[in-house]
Design a protein around this motif. Structure first.
Motif, PDB file in Angstrom:
ATOM      1  N   SER A  73       8.089  18.974  55.185  1.00 32.14           N
ATOM      2  CA  SER A  73       6.766  19.843  55.702  1.00 32.14           C
ATOM      3  C   SER A  73       5.718  19.230  54.727  1.00 32.14           C
ATOM      4  O   SER A  73       5.806  18.423  53.574  1.00 32.14           O
ATOM      5  N   TRP A  74       4.493  19.694  55.079  1.00 28.56           N
ATOM      6  CA  TRP A  74       3.320  19.100  54.309  1.00 28.56           C
ATOM      7  C   TRP A  74       3.278  19.690  52.814  1.00 28.56           C
ATOM      8  O   TRP A  74       2.894  18.950  51.854  1.00 28.56           O
ATOM      9  N   TRP A  75       3.599  20.981  52.690  1.00 28.04           N
ATOM     10  CA  TRP A  75       3.717  21.532  51.599  1.00 28.04           C
ATOM     11  C   TRP A  75       4.573  20.706  50.297  1.00 28.04           C
ATOM     12  O   TRP A  75       4.209  20.952  49.276  1.00 28.04           O
ATOM     13  N   ILE A 100      -0.578   8.907  47.217  1.00 28.98           N
ATOM     14  CA  ILE A 100      -0.892   9.436  48.449  1.00 28.98           C
ATOM     15  C   ILE A 100      -0.179   8.337  49.556  1.00 28.98           C
ATOM     16  O   ILE A 100       0.193   8.983  50.560  1.00 28.98           O
ATOM     17  N   THR A 101      -0.471   6.987  49.164  1.00 31.50           N
ATOM     18  CA  THR A 101       0.266   6.082  50.354  1.00 31.50           C
ATOM     19  C   THR A 101       1.591   6.260  50.346  1.00 31.50           C
ATOM     20  O   THR A 101       2.186   6.213  51.623  1.00 31.50           O
ATOM     21  N   ARG A 102       2.303   6.637  49.362  1.00 35.39           N
ATOM     22  CA  ARG A 102       3.528   6.780  49.513  1.00 35.39           C
ATOM     23  C   ARG A 102       4.043   7.943  50.005  1.00 35.39           C
ATOM     24  O   ARG A 102       5.174   7.637  50.718  1.00 35.39           O
ATOM     25  N   VAL A 103       3.307   8.977  49.895  1.00 36.76           N
ATOM     26  CA  VAL A 103       3.514  10.159  50.740  1.00 36.76           C
ATOM     27  C   VAL A 103       3.534   9.960  52.358  1.00 36.76           C
ATOM     28  O   VAL A 103       4.361  10.460  52.942  1.00 36.76           O
ATOM     29  N   PHE A 104       2.561   9.249  52.678  1.00 34.84           N
ATOM     30  CA  PHE A 104       2.496   9.032  54.098  1.00 34.84           C
ATOM     31  C   PHE A 104       3.562   7.889  54.623  1.00 34.84           C
ATOM     32  O   PHE A 104       3.825   8.235  55.780  1.00 34.84           O
ATOM     33  N   TYR A 105       4.018   7.162  53.541  1.00 28.36           N
ATOM     34  CA  TYR A 105       5.060   5.985  54.104  1.00 28.36           C
ATOM     35  C   TYR A 105       6.320   6.860  54.085  1.00 28.36           C
ATOM     36  O   TYR A 105       7.332   6.475  54.984  1.00 28.36           O
ATOM     37  N   VAL A 106       6.792   7.519  52.974  1.00 27.55           N
ATOM     38  CA  VAL A 106       7.868   8.414  52.790  1.00 27.55           C
ATOM     39  C   VAL A 106       7.832   9.814  53.186  1.00 27.55           C
ATOM     40  O   VAL A 106       7.524  10.541  52.105  1.00 27.55           O
ATOM     41  N   PRO A 107       7.414  10.156  54.379  1.00 27.64           N
ATOM     42  CA  PRO A 107       7.056  11.705  54.574  1.00 27.64           C
ATOM     43  C   PRO A 107       8.320  12.660  54.265  1.00 27.64           C
ATOM     44  O   PRO A 107       9.451  12.359  54.434  1.00 27.64           O
TER      45      PRO A 107
END
Length: 437
Positions: free
Chosen positions: A176-178, A166-173
Motif C-alpha cells: 500500500s502507499w502508506w 523515492i526512486t527505490r519506492v517506485f522500483y520496489v513497490p
C-alpha cells in the motif's frame, strides 16, 4: 588519548583587556553564554554531551538502535527477492557498515573531549583566559557559521538521498502507499541521524580552528601596540600552546576518519569495477551519496587544519615586516638619537680630517677615532637586538595543526592526494582490463 596537564590550562594571556571590558555592555557575556548554551543543546540532542553514565548509556543505545539496528531490520525485512540480480542487499550492508563506523568515530572522539574539558574549554572561549569579552562578536559569528556550514553541506546530500529512496519506492513497490511512505521515512531517518553526527564532528573541528584563527589574525594588531618584545613572544607561545592542544585532542579523530573514509572509498571502487552486473541508480545510488558525504567531511577537516597552519606560518612574515618598519622608521626616538650623535661626530671631525698619527702602528692609530658612547645608542641597539631575536624565534617556530608530528598544510594535503590517486589507479589497473581480439 593522553591528557594534557591541568596546570597548562591556567595560562593567562598578556593582553590587557580591562579597558575593553569596561567599555563592553554588561549583557555581552550573557549573549555569548546563551549562544554556547544553544550550541551545547544541539550537541546534547545528538548524543555528544555524555557527561554522566546515564547520558553515556542513553547516547550509545540510541545510536545503536537508530543507526545500526533499524537499517539492518529494514534491509532484511523489506528485501526484494527479484532484486538479487542487482546485489542491492549486499551493497546496502556495505554502505551501512562504512557510515556506522565513521559516525561512531565522530561520536566517540568528540564526546570524549567534551566530557573531559566541557564546551567552553573545548572551544577555548573560557572567560578566564581574558579573550572572550574582547572577541565575543567573532565568537558568536563563528558558532553561527558552524550551523550554516553543516546545513549547506547536509541539505544537498539529503535531497540526493531522498531522490534515491523515492526512486527505490517506485522500483520496489509495497502493498500500500502508506507502507511505502513509512519505509521511505524509515530509511531517511537513520541516514540523517548518522550523517549529522559525522558531519558535526568535522564542522566542530572546523569551528575550533576558526575560533583560533581570530586570535592569529589579531596578532598583527598586537604588534602595533608599544609593549615589550617579551610580551609578543609570550602571546605567541600561548597561541602555539592552544594550537598544540587542538592537534592533540583531534589527532586520533583525524587519523581514523581519514583511514576509514579511504577504506570505504576503496570498497566502493572495488564493488563498482569488479561487478560484472548492471550498476544503476537503484543499487549504486547510495554509493554516490555516501561517498560525497564522507569526502565532504574530510575536506572540511583538512581545509580548517590547513587554514590555521597557514595563519601560524604567516606570523613569521608579519613579524619580519613589523621589525623592518620599526627599524627603518624615521620617527623612532631612539633612531633620532643615533642621527643626532652621527651629526655631532661629522661636525667635530669633517671627512678626511680624522687625526691619525702615522708615526705609530695602525692599531695604535685607531685610538684617535672617536667611538659613540651615547646611552640612547645602547638603548636603541638593545631594542633592535630584541626585535631581531623575536623575528628569529618566529621564523624558527612556524607551528600549525599536526597529526603525530606531521604538519597539516598544503604540502601534506598534496601528498595525501597523490597517494590516494596512486592507490585508485592501482585498483583500477587490477580490476579493469581491456582485451584485444
Amino acid at each position: 588519548m593522553a591528557a594534557v596537564p591541568e596546570s597548562q590550562e591556567t595560562i593567562i594571556p598578556l593582553i590587557d583587556t580591562s579597558e575593553t571590558q569596561t567599555k563592553t555592555e554588561p549583557d555581552d557575556d550573557t549573549i555569548v553564554d546563551l549562544t554556547l548554551s544553544r550550541f551545547e543543546t544541539f550537541l546534547r540532542l545528538f548524543g555528544f554531551c555524555q557527561y554522566s553514565f546515564w547520558s553515556f548509556s542513553l547516547s550509545w543505545l540510541i545510536f545503536l538502535l537508530v543507526v545500526v539496528a533499524l537499517p539492518v531490520l529494514l534491509i532484511v525485512v523489506f528485501h526484494c527477492p527479484s532484486c538479487d540480480k542487482y546485489q542491492i542487499k549486499s551493497f546496502e550492508l556495505e554502505i551501512l557498515v562504512c557510515q556506522s563506523l565513521v559516525a561512531a568515530v565522530s561520536l566517540l572522539c568528540i564526546s570524549h573531549n567534551l566530557r573531559k574539558y566541557g564546551v567552553r574549554r573545548f572551544l577555548f572561549v573560557d572567560r578566564y583566559h581574558g579573550h572572550m569579552t574582547q572577541f565575543h562578536d567573532e565568537y558568536i559569528q563563528k558558532i553561527h557559521d558552524f550551523f550554516r556550514l553543516l546545513l549547506v553541506w547536509l541539505l544537498p546530500c539529503y535531497l540526493l538521498k531522498t531522490a534515491r529512496e523515492i526512486t527505490r519506492v517506485f522500483y520496489v513497490p509495497q502493498d500500500s502507499w502508506w507502507k511505502s511512505v513509512v519505509v521511505l521515512f524509515a530509511y531517511l531517518v537513520p541516514w540523517m541521524y548518522s550523517n549529522v553526527i559525522f558531519l558535526s564532528g568535522s564542522c566542530l573541528f572546523n569551528l575550533v580552528c576558526n575560533l583560533q584563527v581570530i586570535h592569529f589574525d589579531n596578532y598583527g594588531k598586537l604588534l602595533e601596540m608599544d609593549i615589550d618584545v617579551s610580551a609578543y613572544i609570550e602571546e605567541h607561545i600561548r597561541l602555539t600552546h592552544y594550537l598544540s592542544k587542538i592537534s592533540h585532542r583531534f589527532r586520533i579523530y583525524l587519523l581514523l576518519q581519514l583511514l576509514l573514509v579511504t577504506a570505504s572509498q576503496f570498497v566502493v571502487l572495488l564493488d563498482t569495477t569488479e561487478n560484472s552486473r548492471i550498476i544503476n541508480l537503484i543499487n549504486g545510488g547510495d554509493f554516490v551519496v555516501s561517498s560525497i558525504v564522507e569526502l565532504v567531511g574530510v575536506i572540511i577537516c583538512l581545509q580548517a587544519a590547513a587554514k590555521i597552519s597557514h595563519r601560524a606560518q604567516g606570523l613569521a612574515s608579519v613579524a619580519s615586516r613589523w621589525h623592518a618598519l620599526v627599524t627603518c622608521s624615521s620617527g623612532d626616538p631612539s633612531q633620532s638619537g643615533i642621527d643626532n650623535e652621527t651629526e655631532n661626530l661629522e661636525t667635530s671631525y669633517p671627512a678626511g680630517s680624522l687625526p691619525i698619527n702615522y708615526s705609530e702602528t695602525d692599531i695604535e692609530s685607531l685610538d684617535y677615532v672617536p667611538m659613540p658612547t651615547n646611552t640612547q645608542l645602547a638603548s636603541y641597539m638593545s631594542l633592535y637586538h630584541k626585535r631581531e631575536a623575536f623575528v628569529i624565534y618566529m621564523q624558527s617556530n612556524f607551528g600549525g595543526a599536526t597529526i603525530y608530528g606531521w604538519r597539516i598544510d598544503r604540502a601534506l594535503i598534496n601528498t595525501i592526494f597523490f597517494v590516494e590517486l596512486s592507490l585508485v589507479l592501482f585498483v583500477l589497473g587490477k580490476t579493469i582490463t581491456f582485451t584485444t581480439a
